[in-house]
Design an enzyme around this catalytic site. Structure first.
Site, mmCIF file in Angstrom:
data_model
loop_
_atom_site.group_PDB
_atom_site.id
_atom_site.type_symbol
_atom_site.label_atom_id
_atom_site.label_comp_id
_atom_site.label_asym_id
_atom_site.label_seq_id
_atom_site.Cartn_x
_atom_site.Cartn_y
_atom_site.Cartn_z
ATOM 1 N N MET A 95 27.072 -45.962 -11.149
ATOM 2 C CA MET A 95 28.416 -45.921 -11.614
ATOM 3 C C MET A 95 28.688 -45.164 -12.808
ATOM 4 S SD MET A 95 29.829 -47.235 -8.833
ATOM 5 C CE MET A 95 31.714 -47.546 -9.473
ATOM 6 N N ILE A 97 29.470 -41.970 -15.040
ATOM 7 C CA ILE A 97 29.462 -40.618 -14.975
ATOM 8 C C ILE A 97 28.511 -39.816 -15.896
ATOM 9 C CG2 ILE A 97 31.080 -38.518 -15.592
ATOM 10 C CD1 ILE A 97 33.333 -40.182 -14.480
ATOM 11 N N HIS A 114 28.440 -40.459 -1.854
ATOM 12 C CA HIS A 114 29.814 -40.831 -2.269
ATOM 13 C C HIS A 114 30.618 -41.180 -0.903
ATOM 14 C CE1 HIS A 114 33.548 -40.644 -4.285
ATOM 15 N NE2 HIS A 114 34.201 -40.183 -3.246
ATOM 16 N N SER A 141 29.698 -38.822 2.009
ATOM 17 C CA SER A 141 29.134 -37.475 1.733
ATOM 18 C C SER A 141 27.851 -37.572 0.858
ATOM 19 C CB SER A 141 30.185 -36.627 1.179
ATOM 20 O OG SER A 141 31.401 -36.573 1.693
#
Ligand code: NHR
Ligand code: GAR
Length: 226
Positions: A95, A97, A114, A141
């Site tokens: 979680m 970035i 995702h 994806s």
């Protein structure tokens, strides 16, 4: 090729770990020839950690709250990962970035799952946003991770229908079943050396898969189940 014998994988998690479990199960039942060398969580209490321990996999916590800046968190994360010399780093419900230093080090051997049919709904709260949009289909994806968050080349997608009575939780559950199917498959392709990237598109065995990168559900086409 980077580090150690082939098949070494480090999995980064933050939460429940059902995708991690699907990967562990695929290894255990012989469908996925991989060596899961460690599981690293950004969250101390992540249920994913217990799943790894049960499977006998070394675990570590790199808690982002322990670092004053993202950059320092990422340096600590990279240090932990490097000890295992993985061929592939997998984000499975991770979680946080990731910034430039991390991405630069792992580009081409870093993949994420995702919960949307990218490029639709990058970012968070994808199931609620898909429902809100009135989309007829939603899905998941697996993609290579690049600087563009949720924007890297797609390896495989799977679509599910949106049903009339869906709420985010029911839709998420339907998508999750597909995640557990496509993620081990993508990891197996990578470790077998079957994936390449050409002009920002992923090739499997040197071929573009017809359902990838050409169409989008918004254009009236539903991606194949892979
Ligand atoms: N990093 C880069 N550079 N590129 C990607 O494609 C990445 C990534 C890091 C994680 C997973 C992604 C997803 O599948 C992922 C892809 C977290 C956020 C987010 O906003 C966005 C996308 C993804 C994961 N995280 C907040 C942050 O400030 C924190 C949210 C929280 O802690 O709950 O980092 O969806
Ligand atoms: C999965 O649906 C995954 O696609 C999604 O979170 C869930 C994690 O479940 N990932 C993200 O939203 C990344 N930001 P899991 O921990 O049970 O695998």
């Amino acid at each position: 090729m980077s580090g150690g014998p082939r098949g070494g994988v480090v999995v980064l998690v933050s939460g429940r770990g059902s995708n991690l479990q699907a990967i562990i199960n695929a290894v255990t039942n012989g469908e996925l020839p991989a060596d899961i060398r460690a599981v690293i969580s950004s969250e101390p209490g992540a249920p994913a950690l217990a799943r790894a321990r049960t499977a006998g996999i070394p675990t570590h916590v790199v808690n982002h709250r322990d670092f004053p800046a993202r950059d320092q968190f990422e340096q600590a994360l990279m240090q932990r990962i490097e000890a295992y010399r993985p061929q592939l780093v997998v984000l499975a419900g991770f979680m946080r970035i990731l910034g430039k230093a991390f991405i630069d080090r792992y580009t081409g051997r870093l993949i994420n799952i995702h919960p949307s049919l990218l490029p639709a709904f990058p970012g968070l709260n994808t199931h609620a946003r898909a429902l809100q949009s009135g989309a007829s289909h939603h899905g998941a994806s697996v993609h290579f991770v690049t600087h563009a968050v949720d924007g890297g080349p797609v390896i495989i997608q799977a679509a599910v229908p949106v049903l009339p009575d869906d709420v985010p939780e029911t839709l998420a559950e339907r998508v999750l079943m597909e995640e557990h199917r496509i993620f081990p498959k993508a990891i197996g392709w990578f470790l077998a050396g079957r994936l390449s990237i050409e002009d920002g598109r992923v090739l499997l065995d040197g071929q573009q898969r017809p359902e990838q990168g050409l169409h989008h559900p918004a254009a009236g086409h539903v991606p194949g189940a892979g």
